[in-house]
Design a protein around this motif. Structure first.
Motif, PDB file in Angstrom:
ATOM      1  N   ILE A 124       0.000  -2.936   4.583  1.00 29.32           N
ATOM      2  CA  ILE A 124       0.653  -1.937   3.740  1.00 29.32           C
ATOM      3  C   ILE A 124      -0.206  -0.688   3.580  1.00 29.32           C
ATOM      4  N   VAL A 125      -1.514  -0.831   3.622  1.00 30.36           N
ATOM      5  CA  VAL A 125      -2.405   0.312   3.367  1.00 30.36           C
ATOM      6  C   VAL A 125      -3.150   0.787   4.611  1.00 30.36           C
ATOM      7  N   ALA A 126      -2.861   0.182   5.756  1.00 26.59           N
ATOM      8  CA  ALA A 126      -3.588   0.514   6.978  1.00 26.59           C
ATOM      9  C   ALA A 126      -2.895   1.637   7.746  1.00 26.59           C
ATOM     10  N   PRO A 127      -3.535   2.796   7.912  1.00 22.48           N
ATOM     11  CA  PRO A 127      -2.916   3.903   8.659  1.00 22.48           C
ATOM     12  C   PRO A 127      -2.583   3.525  10.098  1.00 22.48           C
ATOM     13  N   GLU A 128      -3.462   2.741  10.750  1.00 23.44           N
ATOM     14  CA  GLU A 128      -3.238   2.383  12.151  1.00 23.44           C
ATOM     15  C   GLU A 128      -2.049   1.441  12.338  1.00 23.44           C
ATOM     16  N   LEU A 129      -1.582   0.849  11.234  1.00 22.09           N
ATOM     17  CA  LEU A 129      -0.411  -0.034  11.283  1.00 22.09           C
ATOM     18  C   LEU A 129       0.824   0.665  10.726  1.00 22.09           C
ATOM     19  N   ALA A 130       0.755   2.000  10.601  1.00 21.02           N
ATOM     20  CA  ALA A 130       1.853   2.805  10.035  1.00 21.02           C
ATOM     21  C   ALA A 130       2.189   2.315   8.634  1.00 21.02           C
ATOM     22  N   GLY A 131       1.121   2.084   7.832  1.00 21.08           N
ATOM     23  CA  GLY A 131       1.292   1.587   6.483  1.00 21.08           C
ATOM     24  C   GLY A 131       1.758   2.653   5.500  1.00 21.08           C
ATOM     25  N   GLY A 132       1.910   2.234   4.254  1.00 16.10           N
ATOM     26  CA  GLY A 132       2.374   3.131   3.202  1.00 16.10           C
ATOM     27  C   GLY A 132       3.703   2.692   2.631  1.00 16.10           C
ATOM     28  N   ALA A 133       4.037   3.235   1.479  1.00 16.01           N
ATOM     29  CA  ALA A 133       5.283   2.862   0.804  1.00 16.01           C
ATOM     30  C   ALA A 133       6.517   3.360   1.543  1.00 16.01           C
ATOM     31  N   LEU A 134       6.429   4.511   2.191  1.00 18.44           N
ATOM     32  CA  LEU A 134       7.621   5.148   2.768  1.00 18.44           C
ATOM     33  C   LEU A 134       8.307   4.276   3.812  1.00 18.44           C
ATOM     34  N   LEU A 135       7.569   3.849   4.828  1.00 23.60           N
ATOM     35  CA  LEU A 135       8.179   3.080   5.910  1.00 23.60           C
ATOM     36  C   LEU A 135       8.507   1.652   5.495  1.00 23.60           C
ATOM     37  N   ASP A 136       7.845   1.159   4.441  1.00 25.52           N
ATOM     38  CA  ASP A 136       8.066  -0.231   4.058  1.00 25.52           C
ATOM     39  C   ASP A 136       9.171  -0.380   3.020  1.00 25.52           C
ATOM     40  N   VAL A 137       9.135   0.417   1.942  1.00 25.42           N
ATOM     41  CA  VAL A 137      10.168   0.306   0.902  1.00 25.42           C
ATOM     42  C   VAL A 137      10.971   1.596   0.729  1.00 25.42           C
ATOM     43  N   THR A 164      -7.024   4.696   1.501  1.00 28.62           N
ATOM     44  CA  THR A 164      -7.025   4.650   2.964  1.00 28.62           C
ATOM     45  C   THR A 164      -6.261   5.821   3.581  1.00 28.62           C
ATOM     46  N   GLY A 165      -5.601   6.619   2.741  1.00 25.49           N
ATOM     47  CA  GLY A 165      -4.940   7.821   3.247  1.00 25.49           C
ATOM     48  C   GLY A 165      -3.454   7.711   3.523  1.00 25.49           C
ATOM     49  N   VAL A 166      -2.836   6.569   3.181  1.00 28.47           N
ATOM     50  CA  VAL A 166      -1.380   6.462   3.317  1.00 28.47           C
ATOM     51  C   VAL A 166      -0.750   6.629   1.941  1.00 28.47           C
ATOM     52  N   ASP A 167       0.554   6.750   1.904  1.00 26.29           N
ATOM     53  CA  ASP A 167       1.256   6.964   0.642  1.00 26.29           C
ATOM     54  C   ASP A 167       1.353   5.679  -0.167  1.00 26.29           C
TER      55      ASP A 167
END
Length: 323
Positions: free
Chosen positions: A160-173, A201-204
């Motif tokens: 969820i918080v890993a930039p290299e895994l396209a993490g962040g709230a936007l793409l997940d929820v 980590t720099g993701v939303d």
């Protein structure tokens, strides 16, 4: 139809229990990046075959539909692999990492004549039409706005918080909030404004998104990864308002008048889990030799990815693979 699954994450447990209760679907094969993990998952979930690579599963001539349950950052390459092996695909949200990848998948799907759909389950549920019918009935008059939120305590999960895994709230929820707004208000958007709070980590980690539609209506969406929200979707009308319980899997639709009096309540039909509807449509469309879903055509998946690309651009959020 014999279903093959790429990935062994937690969502596979729910999907598998759903498939096991469906008369026209079979839990046939599951693949992981190691044979040991695949065998464990096959035993746990009840799959007939286990594969230690995704390539082995898509090469199995018995597999008739592949459900992709891998990380966001892998969806593009995993869908390409399936399409190149002529395997119909149902891929978990978010469909891809960005719109460019989504457009490539559509082009390849059409070129090869292979069915591809996004597994954004709310698009396939009966609740979608039920909500629209209540709005269209005029029971709350002209609707000017909607609000919707979706937040879970999931920041402890590395993906969820890993930039290299396209993490962040936007793409997940956040993808659910955006789909909720466009399912019920359409795609004729004038502009989008947003604000964001980033993780270390720099993701939303949390965001607020306001969508202004050309007809004057407005959708206000909030998403996050730190706390549990009430997950409600509310439509604001001149004669009252409509409350949808849980935009991620609607359970009921309640209508209130201007005095906050409940004047109507509709419960959604009983379901196995809610995941069955997307599989039922995919099986039907594949049987008709179609290459797209009706509930979530590829242009809609591309549009949602374009919306999320635009929001990330406002924030300056770029995944490492995009640099």
């Amino acid at each position: 139809m014999k279903i093959g699954v790429l990935g062994t994450g937690s969502i596979v447990r729910t999907v598998t229990k759903t498939l096991a209760c469906m008369e026209n679907a079979e839990c046939y094969a599951i693949a992981s990046r190691t044979l040991e993990r695949a065998k464990e998952a096959a035993e746990e979930y009840g799959y007939a075959k286990a594969y230690g690579s995704y390539e082995e599963l898509v090469a199995d001539p018995e597999v008739e539909l592949v459900y992709i349950a891998t990380l966001h950052s892998r969806h593009y390459e995993d869908m390409k692999l399936c399409i190149e092996h002529k395997k119909p695909v149902l891929c978990e949200k978010a469909f891809t990492m960005n719109a460019a990848q989504a457009r490539e998948i559509k082009e390849l799907s059409q070129k090869e004549g292979v069915f591809v759909a996004e597994a954004i389950w709310t698009r396939y549920m009966p609740s979608r039409n039920m909500i629209n019918e209540i709005i269209d009935s005029g029971i709350i008059g002209k609707v000017s706005a909607l609000t919707a939120n979706l937040s879970y305590t999931i920041s402890q999960n590395y993906r969820i918080v890993a930039p290299e895994l396209a993490g962040g709230a936007l793409l997940d929820v956040g993808v659910y909030g955006i789909n909720f707004a466009t399912m019920h208000f359409g795609t004729d958007i004038e502009r989008i404004e947003s604000s964001v709070q980033f993780t270390d980590t720099g993701v939303d980690g949390m965001e607020s998104i306001t969508i202004f539609f050309k007809d004057g209506r407005m959708a206000v969406l909030t998403h996050g990864i730190y706390a549990r929200s009430d997950r409600k979707g509310i439509f604001h009308g001149e004669k009252g308002y409509i409350v949808v319980e849980n935009i991620n899997n609607p359970q009921s639709i309640s209508v209130f008048d201007l005095n906050d009096k409940l004047i109507k309540r509709v419960d959604v039909p009983e379901q196995i889990s809610g995941y069955e509807y997307q599989f039922l449509e995919c099986i039907e469309r594949i049987g008709e030799v179609k290459t797209e879903s009706i509930s979530m055509p590829l242009d809609d998946s591309i549009f949602v990815m374009e919306v999320m690309d635009g929001i990330r651009k406002q924030w300056g959020l770029v995944y490492p693979q995009e640099e």
